[in-house]
Design a protein around this motif. Structure first.
Motif, PDB file in Angstrom:
ATOM      1  N   ALA A 114       0.836  -1.204   0.000  1.00 34.51           N
ATOM      2  CA  ALA A 114       0.000   0.000   0.000  1.00 34.51           C
ATOM      3  C   ALA A 114       0.868   1.250   0.000  1.00 34.51           C
ATOM      4  O   ALA A 114       0.555   2.246  -0.676  1.00 34.51           O
ATOM      5  CB  ALA A 114      -0.932  -0.009   1.209  1.00 34.51           C
ATOM      6  N   SER A 115       1.976   1.214   0.740  1.00 38.72           N
ATOM      7  CA  SER A 115       2.900   2.350   0.729  1.00 38.72           C
ATOM      8  C   SER A 115       3.561   2.505  -0.639  1.00 38.72           C
ATOM      9  O   SER A 115       3.754   3.619  -1.126  1.00 38.72           O
ATOM     10  CB  SER A 115       3.973   2.166   1.807  1.00 38.72           C
ATOM     11  N   VAL A 116       3.923   1.389  -1.266  1.00 38.47           N
ATOM     12  CA  VAL A 116       4.474   1.433  -2.619  1.00 38.47           C
ATOM     13  C   VAL A 116       3.469   2.072  -3.573  1.00 38.47           C
ATOM     14  O   VAL A 116       3.809   2.944  -4.392  1.00 38.47           O
ATOM     15  CB  VAL A 116       4.856   0.019  -3.098  1.00 38.47           C
ATOM     16  N   ASP A 117       2.208   1.660  -3.461  1.00 36.53           N
ATOM     17  CA  ASP A 117       1.158   2.213  -4.325  1.00 36.53           C
ATOM     18  C   ASP A 117       0.986   3.712  -4.125  1.00 36.53           C
ATOM     19  O   ASP A 117       0.604   4.438  -5.049  1.00 36.53           O
ATOM     20  CB  ASP A 117      -0.167   1.511  -4.060  1.00 36.53           C
ATOM     21  N   ASN A 118       1.263   4.194  -2.911  1.00 38.94           N
ATOM     22  CA  ASN A 118       1.178   5.626  -2.628  1.00 38.94           C
ATOM     23  C   ASN A 118       2.041   6.424  -3.602  1.00 38.94           C
ATOM     24  O   ASN A 118       1.664   7.521  -4.028  1.00 38.94           O
ATOM     25  CB  ASN A 118       1.621   5.868  -1.183  1.00 38.94           C
ATOM     26  N   TYR A 119       3.185   5.869  -3.959  1.00 47.00           N
ATOM     27  CA  TYR A 119       4.095   6.535  -4.889  1.00 47.00           C
ATOM     28  C   TYR A 119       3.797   6.214  -6.350  1.00 47.00           C
ATOM     29  O   TYR A 119       3.942   7.064  -7.220  1.00 47.00           O
ATOM     30  CB  TYR A 119       5.540   6.113  -4.607  1.00 47.00           C
ATOM     31  N   LEU A 120       3.430   4.971  -6.617  1.00 51.51           N
ATOM     32  CA  LEU A 120       3.355   4.516  -8.012  1.00 51.51           C
ATOM     33  C   LEU A 120       1.980   4.672  -8.640  1.00 51.51           C
ATOM     34  O   LEU A 120       1.868   4.850  -9.857  1.00 51.51           O
ATOM     35  CB  LEU A 120       3.803   3.048  -8.100  1.00 51.51           C
ATOM     36  N   ARG A 121       0.936   4.575  -7.844  1.00 47.94           N
ATOM     37  CA  ARG A 121      -0.432   4.628  -8.392  1.00 47.94           C
ATOM     38  C   ARG A 121      -1.059   5.979  -8.038  1.00 47.94           C
ATOM     39  O   ARG A 121      -1.943   6.077  -7.182  1.00 47.94           O
ATOM     40  CB  ARG A 121      -1.261   3.473  -7.853  1.00 47.94           C
ATOM     41  N   THR A 122      -0.609   7.021  -8.707  1.00 41.52           N
ATOM     42  CA  THR A 122      -1.092   8.367  -8.436  1.00 41.52           C
ATOM     43  C   THR A 122      -2.401   8.628  -9.185  1.00 41.52           C
ATOM     44  O   THR A 122      -2.738   7.942 -10.147  1.00 41.52           O
ATOM     45  CB  THR A 122      -0.033   9.399  -8.848  1.00 41.52           C
ATOM     46  N   VAL A 123      -3.114   9.662  -8.741  1.00 46.78           N
ATOM     47  CA  VAL A 123      -4.424   9.976  -9.312  1.00 46.78           C
ATOM     48  C   VAL A 123      -4.327  10.281 -10.799  1.00 46.78           C
ATOM     49  O   VAL A 123      -5.214   9.917 -11.584  1.00 46.78           O
ATOM     50  CB  VAL A 123      -5.064  11.156  -8.547  1.00 46.78           C
ATOM     51  N   ASP A 124      -3.238  10.934 -11.216  1.00 47.12           N
ATOM     52  CA  ASP A 124      -3.112  11.296 -12.627  1.00 47.12           C
ATOM     53  C   ASP A 124      -2.628  10.138 -13.502  1.00 47.12           C
ATOM     54  O   ASP A 124      -2.504  10.277 -14.715  1.00 47.12           O
ATOM     55  CB  ASP A 124      -2.199  12.509 -12.801  1.00 47.12           C
TER      56      ASP A 124
END
Length: 294
Positions: A114-124
């Motif tokens: 989930a922390s990884v996704d914080n960086y990689l899966r951004t809203v844009d």
């Protein structure tokens, strides 16, 4: 910055190189020294301004929003994008990594992802970082290689996520045990990171008894350089704080290269957080000197 094999294929390709390259082979031919900086400050901080304007630029910068738990919002994304525009001494662009803690393989994988996704899966839907810096990493294999396999799963998650978002981005995964790592982490087919921080500590210990004698270890061989695991010359990274001055900075970088590091960073910043201010000699003095080594 030297090049790497893209994506999950890197595991297999690096295995072939490991088996065919000795300490005086491909690793020695391609080695140099580059500067990689943990910048544990907020967007717009003077430390980041210094990194943005340094020429040559640092090869790697780690951003740390609230130990990886603060949302990687528009301000952080803009900061990362600016840093990624820097040009290093090799002509490559600066790579930016997001900080994620792992609690020595005790943090549940779902929380780490989930922390990884914080960086990689951004809203844009765009990538604003080039990979992940995993901190508080266990240095031991664990029962049945369980700790090693925990970090292997994380590397594969970063690789597959980045590849799905932008196959053109060459992701970078770093594990930071802060000391020599068990060589099971670099085993062919099971390598858990591109780069390992194998020293994080103060200058006095680095030039003295705090250096254990190698970047990797096992119970039979003890500590050794790890050069056979390092065909790209970028497997190991040394972080040294409390460096008294610019002459000792140069000594630190020379020592890091001699000890097999492909990345290093020296600062006169001190605990409690030695990664929250630029060194008094500035970044360009360090990146320029590193470019002469190797």
């Amino acid at each position: 910055m030297r090049t790497y094999t893209k994506g999950l294929l890197a595991l297999a390709f690096s295995s072939v190189l490991t088996l065919t390259s000795g300490a005086s082979g491909a690793a020695a031919d391609s080695r140099g020294l580059e500067i990689a900086v943990p910048a544990y400050v907020w967007p717009g901080d003077p430390m980041l301004t210094g990194l943005q304007t340094a020429s040559p630029a640092a090869s790697v910068v780690v951003l740390n929003p609230g130990n990886g738990d603060t949302p990687f919002n528009a301000a952080w994304q803009a900061q990362a994008d600016t840093l990624r525009g820097g040009t290093t001494a090799t002509g490559a662009k600066t790579k930016v990594l997001g900080y994620v803690h792992t609690d020595n393989a005790a943090r549940p994988l779902a929380g780490v992802k989930a922390s990884v996704d914080n960086y990689l899966r951004t809203v844009d839907g765009k990538l604003h970082v080039d990979g992940i810096f995993f901190d508080v990493v266990s240095r031991d294999c664990g029962p049945g290689n369980s700790s090693r396999d925990y970090y292997l799963a994380l590397r594969q998650y970063v690789q597959s996520t980045v590849d799905a978002l932008d196959p053109a981005v060459q992701e970078l995964v770093v594990d930071n045990p802060g000391t020599a790592i068990a060589d099971c982490y670099l085993e062919p087919g099971h390598r858990t990171a591109d780069t390992f921080v194998t020293y994080e500590g103060n200058y006095a210990n680095y030039i003295g008894a705090g250096w254990l004698g190698g970047n990797v270890f096992n119970l039979t061989a003890g500590y050794y350089s790890g050069a056979t695991f390092d065909p790209s010359g970028t497997a190991f990274w040394h972080l040294v704080y409390g460096v008294p001055g610019a002459p000792q900075m140069r000594t630190t970088l020379d020592t890091a290269f001699t000890r097999g590091a492909g990345y290093a960073y020296a600062t006169d910043d001190i605990l409690a957080n030695p990664w929250d201010a630029a060194p008094s000699w500035g970044f360009a003095a360090q990146t320029s000197y590193a470019a002469t080594i190797g």
